[in-house]
Scaffold this motif. Structure first.
Motif, PDB file in Angstrom:
ATOM      1  N   LYS B 324       0.857  -1.322  -0.006  1.00 52.43           N
ATOM      2  CA  LYS B 324      -0.137   0.176   0.097  1.00 52.43           C
ATOM      3  C   LYS B 324       0.666   1.405  -0.026  1.00 52.43           C
ATOM      4  O   LYS B 324       0.584   2.233   0.701  1.00 52.43           O
ATOM      5  N   GLY B 325       1.846   1.226  -0.681  1.00 54.18           N
ATOM      6  CA  GLY B 325       2.918   2.349  -0.757  1.00 54.18           C
ATOM      7  C   GLY B 325       3.427   2.745   0.862  1.00 54.18           C
ATOM      8  O   GLY B 325       4.010   3.879   0.661  1.00 54.18           O
ATOM      9  N   GLY B 326       3.210   2.024   1.615  1.00 53.92           N
ATOM     10  CA  GLY B 326       3.477   2.524   2.965  1.00 53.92           C
ATOM     11  C   GLY B 326       2.701   3.738   3.700  1.00 53.92           C
ATOM     12  O   GLY B 326       2.911   4.101   4.662  1.00 53.92           O
ATOM     13  N   SER B 327       1.502   3.787   3.003  1.00 50.81           N
ATOM     14  CA  SER B 327       0.687   4.587   3.562  1.00 50.81           C
ATOM     15  C   SER B 327       0.012   4.032   4.870  1.00 50.81           C
ATOM     16  O   SER B 327       0.051   2.856   5.217  1.00 50.81           O
ATOM     17  N   ILE B 328      -0.226   4.876   5.965  1.00 52.73           N
ATOM     18  CA  ILE B 328      -0.765   4.589   7.030  1.00 52.73           C
ATOM     19  C   ILE B 328      -2.343   4.618   7.211  1.00 52.73           C
ATOM     20  O   ILE B 328      -2.890   5.491   6.812  1.00 52.73           O
ATOM     21  N   PHE B 329      -2.640   3.375   7.343  1.00 53.58           N
ATOM     22  CA  PHE B 329      -4.176   3.007   7.468  1.00 53.58           C
ATOM     23  C   PHE B 329      -4.631   3.079   8.760  1.00 53.58           C
ATOM     24  O   PHE B 329      -3.868   3.011   9.794  1.00 53.58           O
ATOM     25  N   PRO B 330      -5.842   3.041   8.699  1.00 52.80           N
ATOM     26  CA  PRO B 330      -6.567   2.983  10.557  1.00 52.80           C
ATOM     27  C   PRO B 330      -5.924   1.738  11.157  1.00 52.80           C
ATOM     28  O   PRO B 330      -5.479   1.860  12.198  1.00 52.80           O
ATOM     29  N   GLU B 331      -5.829   0.644  10.372  1.00 55.87           N
ATOM     30  CA  GLU B 331      -5.173  -0.475  11.172  1.00 55.87           C
ATOM     31  C   GLU B 331      -4.063  -0.512  11.378  1.00 55.87           C
ATOM     32  O   GLU B 331      -3.522  -0.922  12.435  1.00 55.87           O
ATOM     33  N   SER B 332      -3.156   0.202  10.518  1.00 59.17           N
ATOM     34  CA  SER B 332      -1.802   0.197  10.928  1.00 59.17           C
ATOM     35  C   SER B 332      -1.653   1.183  11.834  1.00 59.17           C
ATOM     36  O   SER B 332      -0.447   1.300  12.683  1.00 59.17           O
ATOM     37  N   ALA B 333      -2.437   2.327  11.897  1.00 57.52           N
ATOM     38  CA  ALA B 333      -2.307   3.285  12.959  1.00 57.52           C
ATOM     39  C   ALA B 333      -2.548   2.533  14.522  1.00 57.52           C
ATOM     40  O   ALA B 333      -1.852   2.969  15.442  1.00 57.52           O
ATOM     41  N   ASP B 334      -3.500   1.846  14.417  1.00 58.14           N
ATOM     42  CA  ASP B 334      -3.750   1.181  15.979  1.00 58.14           C
ATOM     43  C   ASP B 334      -2.595   0.059  16.018  1.00 58.14           C
ATOM     44  O   ASP B 334      -2.191   0.077  17.080  1.00 58.14           O
ATOM     45  N   LYS B 335      -1.923  -0.643  15.191  1.00 64.47           N
ATOM     46  CA  LYS B 335      -0.912  -1.430  15.232  1.00 64.47           C
ATOM     47  C   LYS B 335       0.157  -0.767  15.572  1.00 64.47           C
ATOM     48  O   LYS B 335       1.060  -1.200  16.624  1.00 64.47           O
TER      49      LYS B 335
END
Lengths: 72, 511
Positions: B324-335
């Motif tokens: 995903k291009g290294g974009s920060i998603f809601p899930e990765s923000a939680d992680k």
């Protein structure tokens, strides 16, 4: 038949495969441009590309089926 | 001696566990008997000491009330444990069973030692639990204790069977959860209950199998193939964690990296929009075999895990341009938020490797609360008081650099590689935003194109990394091949970091 789904929304940047191509799981079937990054939409399985549902510059939604792969 | 012999005989009998039919059931499920399971963890294969062995010894078929509790030695360190015995009424939580686990939680807290839960329980023993589950000091207190232990001593949960409702909360209250593939399941209600409540037909694995939780819910950290691997992962995890928040973080044997630090510059593509594998960079910086990824299969656009730098344990938070291009998603923000928060709780220094085009934009992520969840990541990074190092590998666009501990987030140092680009947004978007009308006013398409090109170049020059270093926006532009050495020196210099956030009761943001 396996669906190739886009993991994020973006615009179709490149079509590295065409119908009838043999692909392995992990190969880029479509390349999107999203967040100004080139993002591969990968084949989930080995097989033959049986359908490509998008064209260059099309907008693609998250989870959209952009291509299909025949596992047979 | 007669009395002692009688006692020893009784103790041995209890240690055999439940009735034969219980053992047969285990065999059928291809699971280990709890005492054999424990052997995989402990240095001498036996608990260091056991508590509550005699619980319910006056009753038939309830040896130790179906749970083994005590301490065990793992690599020379003492760890408290509670392990359900599936041969006794399917590991269900009876009166003394619950009491034994509660006591372990209290003892581990007092003793300031990690607590290991080997979970294989069908849940509350209904015929003993009527109304009792909510009383003070009852099994209902398990989660109260879990909550107060959180961040005091490491809690690790390992799942060996289907766990529903109450027993499914124990793992998720732990700092880390390991699930054995195909054997374990975890859900708020069983498939049978789901069918009754909603009419939905669903299998355990689909509802709450290891793969589902590892990839989709993000509720677990590790999926393992079998019981042996479960013990290996649990033991390895402990090598990165201290006994408590108040104890030193264990170091490892220093090793040269498995990847070549001299190849880092070549790894990062010249085209700023092209993806690459961030883990190759990680393995070119940290000690060989030390990188231990946490939540490997969840929100893969952000890589989190433990590693060592010249033996020193650090927590790595890295954007993954390949996904995903290294974009920060809601899930990765939680992680990211949760991993940073755990590292800070146990005083593990943080290493941020930043290459992100920013937080993801659009309808889908707004619906999932990208702002609300993104703030948790920024909050955790802001609040963490451990030594923090920010490495700008390539892109640091927008608010991404806040979450990734950029200069405004009080890292000990911000080190940029020569490939670094720090900007509010990329040149294409920025030019479009600032000069939209001006560009549209140009009628000749060729002239318009030229103008855009010129403006982009101007914009790109404005965030040239040497210019930013000139303004001391970053502390240094580090030669990529020297990044490892630089980080080792910096972490050593800041190992006695003394910094506290201003007083308050607590924040209003929960990470």
């Amino acid at each position: 038949m396996a669906e190739v789904k886009s993991e994020m929304s973006g615009t179709v940047f490149e079509l590295p495969t065409e119908e009838g191509d043999e692909v392995s799981a992990g190969d880029a079937v479509i390349v999107l441009e999203a967040m100004k990054m080139e993002v591969d939409v990968e084949a989930p399985v080995d097989g033959t590309v049986s359908a490509i549902n998008v064209e260059k510059d099309d907008f693609v939604e998250e989870e959209e089926v952009v291509a299909e792969i025949d596992e047979g | 001696m007669e009395r002692e012999e009688e006692l020893l005989e009784k103790r041995e009998e209890i240690k055999q566990g439940g009735p034969e039919r219980g053992h047969k059931k285990l065999e059928k499920l291809n699971k280990l008997f709890v005492r054999d399971r424990l052997k995989l963890y402990f240095d001498d294969e036996e608990p260091y000491f056991e508590t509550g062995l005699m619980a319910r010894n006056q009753e038939e078929e309830l040896p130790a009330d179906g749970v083994v509790t005590g301490t065990g030695e793992i690599d020379g360190r003492l760890v408290f444990f509670a392990a359900n015995d599936y041969t006794v009424k399917a590991g269900s939580i009876g009166d003394m069973h619950g009491e034994k686990i509660l006591r372990m939680q209290e003892r581990a807290s007092e003793a300031k030692r990690p607590l290991l839960y080997l979970i294989d329980s069908s849940g509350a023993r209904i015929d003993e639990a009527a109304g009792y589950h909510s009383a003070k000091g009852s099994a209902g207190s398990l989660f109260y204790n879990h909550s107060l232990l959180s961040g005091r001593v490491p809690q690790i949960g390992v799942l060996y069977g289907p766990c529903f409702a109450g027993t499914a909360y124990t793992p998720v209250f732990c700092d880390f959860v390991i699930m054995v593939k195909d054997m374990a399941g975890m859900a708020i209600a069983s498939p049978r209950m789901v069918k009754m409540a909603t009419g939905q037909d669903i299998s355990i694995q689909e509802l709450g199998g290891a793969d589902m939780h590892a990839r989709q819910s993000g509720s677990i950290d590790f999926v393992v193939e079998d019981e042996e691997e479960a013990a290996e992962v649990g033991k390895k995890l402990l090598t990165y964690l201290p006994d408590s928040f108040d104890d030193p973080v264990p170091d490892g044997e220093p090793k040269e990296p498995s990847g070549n630090p001299g190849k880092i510059d070549d790894l990062i593509p010249k085209n700023p929009n092209a993806p690459y594998e961030m883990k190759t960079l990680i393995n070119s910086v940290v000690d060989a075999d030390s990188f231990f990824e946490v939540k490997e299969n969840y929100a893969k656009e952000l890589v989190t895990g433990f590693a060592r730098l010249d033996g020193r344990t650090v927590g790595v938070v890295a954007n993954q341009p390949k996904v995903k291009g290294g974009s920060i998603f809601p899930e990765s923000a939680d992680k990211g938020a949760e991993f940073v928060w755990i590292c800070d709780a146990y005083n593990i220094p943080l290493l941020y490797l930043c290459d992100t085009p920013g937080f993801m934009v659009g309808k889908s992520v707004e619906k999932k609360g990208i702002l609300r969840r993104g703030r948790k990541f920024i909050f955790a990074t802001s609040s963490a008081t451990v030594p923090k190092m920010c490495v700008v590998v390539r892109k640091a666009y927008g608010a991404g650099i806040y979450a990734m501990c950029g200069p405004a987030y009080e890292p000990e140092s911000t080190l940029a590689l020569p490939s670094a680009e720090i900007a509010v947004m990329g040149p294409e978007a920025a030019i479009n935003a600032v000069y939209y009308n001006k560009i549209q006013d140009i009628d000749d398409p060729e002239a318009r194109k030229e103008k855009v090109k010129e403006l982009r170049k101007e914009y790109r020059d404005s965030y040239d990394i040497y210019k930013l270093a000139d303004d001391m926006m970053v502390d240094d532009v580090t030669p990529p091949s020297k990044l490892r050495t630089e980080l080792i020196h910096q972490y050593r210099a800041f190992e006695k970091k003394d910094f506290n956030n201003p007083d308050r009761k607590h924040s209003t943001i929960i990470s």
